[in-house]
Enzyme design. Structure first.
Site, PDB file in Angstrom:
ATOM      1  N   ARG A 194       0.836  -1.205   0.000  1.00  0.00           N
ATOM      2  CA  ARG A 194       0.000   0.000   0.000  1.00  0.00           C
ATOM      3  C   ARG A 194       0.874   1.259   0.000  1.00  0.00           C
ATOM      4  O   ARG A 194       1.878   1.314   0.709  1.00  0.00           O
ATOM      5  CB  ARG A 194      -0.947  -0.002   1.199  1.00  0.00           C
ATOM      6  N   VAL A 198      10.419   8.063  -6.861  1.00  0.00           N
ATOM      7  CA  VAL A 198      11.182   6.880  -6.438  1.00  0.00           C
ATOM      8  C   VAL A 198      11.652   6.178  -7.712  1.00  0.00           C
ATOM      9  O   VAL A 198      10.828   5.782  -8.548  1.00  0.00           O
ATOM     10  CB  VAL A 198      10.335   5.924  -5.572  1.00  0.00           C
ATOM     11  N   HIS A 224       7.470   1.312 -10.621  1.00  0.00           N
ATOM     12  CA  HIS A 224       6.312   0.857  -9.842  1.00  0.00           C
ATOM     13  C   HIS A 224       5.048   1.229 -10.590  1.00  0.00           C
ATOM     14  O   HIS A 224       4.915   2.333 -11.110  1.00  0.00           O
ATOM     15  CB  HIS A 224       6.313   1.479  -8.443  1.00  0.00           C
TER      16      HIS A 224
HETATM   17  P1  5GP Z   1       6.114   8.220  -7.937  1.00  0.00           P
HETATM   18  O1  5GP Z   1       5.891   9.663  -7.565  1.00  0.00           O
HETATM   19  O2  5GP Z   1       7.592   7.887  -8.017  1.00  0.00           O
HETATM   20  O3  5GP Z   1       5.374   7.768  -9.166  1.00  0.00           O
HETATM   21  O4  5GP Z   1       5.496   7.358  -6.775  1.00  0.00           O
HETATM   22  C1  5GP Z   1       6.176   7.109  -5.570  1.00  0.00           C
HETATM   23  C2  5GP Z   1       5.133   6.688  -4.562  1.00  0.00           C
HETATM   24  O5  5GP Z   1       5.788   6.063  -3.477  1.00  0.00           O
HETATM   25  C3  5GP Z   1       4.333   7.861  -3.991  1.00  0.00           C
HETATM   26  O6  5GP Z   1       2.939   7.654  -4.271  1.00  0.00           O
HETATM   27  C4  5GP Z   1       4.652   7.822  -2.499  1.00  0.00           C
HETATM   28  O7  5GP Z   1       3.541   8.149  -1.686  1.00  0.00           O
HETATM   29  C5  5GP Z   1       5.117   6.397  -2.291  1.00  0.00           C
HETATM   30  N1  5GP Z   1       6.071   6.214  -1.211  1.00  0.00           N
HETATM   31  C6  5GP Z   1       7.169   6.991  -0.968  1.00  0.00           C
HETATM   32  N2  5GP Z   1       7.845   6.506   0.094  1.00  0.00           N
HETATM   33  C7  5GP Z   1       7.156   5.408   0.517  1.00  0.00           C
HETATM   34  C8  5GP Z   1       7.376   4.483   1.591  1.00  0.00           C
HETATM   35  O8  5GP Z   1       8.342   4.559   2.360  1.00  0.00           O
HETATM   36  N3  5GP Z   1       6.467   3.478   1.737  1.00  0.00           N
HETATM   37  C9  5GP Z   1       5.391   3.359   0.901  1.00  0.00           C
HETATM   38  N4  5GP Z   1       4.557   2.333   1.130  1.00  0.00           N
HETATM   39  N5  5GP Z   1       5.162   4.211  -0.122  1.00  0.00           N
HETATM   40  C10 5GP Z   1       6.038   5.227  -0.309  1.00  0.00           C
END
Ligand code: 5GP
Ligand code: ZN
Length: 117
Positions: free
Chosen positions: A32, A99, A103
């Site tokens: 999640r 990140v 994903h």
């Molecule tokens: P992006 O912005 O790279 O597409 O998505 C990264 C996602 O990772 C974001 O929706 C953010 O809330 C989530 N996220 C960042 N750090 C963590 C973490 O430590 N644990 C979890 N479960 N999600 C994280």
């Protein structure tokens, strides 16, 4: 930069950082999102470190495909398969990637607007 040595999601794969895991397979893991943008917001990742969509190689085709198989199974288990959901992957800064371990965001449980912001 963006090395797997300091990668947050590699640390989740290795169990060094906790996460609420909802799905596991030989190749993929799902948990999640810590900051959910919908009632259901799950992140589906390959166990293998791949930084961005730009780094996906032909050899990763079945691995990346397995992320969608996971999305299908999780959507069914979470009860959003029939109503509908979104499975989306951001690439690099302009799309909001924060990140750098690929994903798939699985979002559902509310109507989702289009186009996204
Ligand atoms: P992006 O912005 O790279 O597409 O998505 C990264 C996602 O990772 C974001 O929706 C953010 O809330 C989530 N996220 C960042 N750090 C963590 C973490 O430590 N644990 C979890 N479960 N999600 C994280
Ligand atoms: Zn990683």
């Amino acid at each position: 930069m963006h090395s797997k040595l300091d990668c947050l999601f590699c640390k989740i794969v290795n169990g060094d950082i906790p996460a609420e895991i909802v799905y596991e397979s030989d190749t993929a893991l799902a948990f999640r999102d810590i900051n959910p943008q919908a009632p259901i917001h799950v992140l589906i990742i390959p166990r293998q470190h791949i930084a961005t969509i730009n780094d996906i190689a032909d050899a990763h085709q079945s691995l990346v495909g397995s992320l969608y198989s996971a999305a299908r199974e999780i959507a069914e288990a979470e009860g959003i398969a029939a109503d509908g959901y979104r499975a989306v992957m951001n690439c690099n800064a302009a799309a909001g990637q924060t990140v750098f371990h690929i994903h798939l965001h699985l979002l559902g449980g509310r109507p989702l607007g289009w186009p996204p912001g």
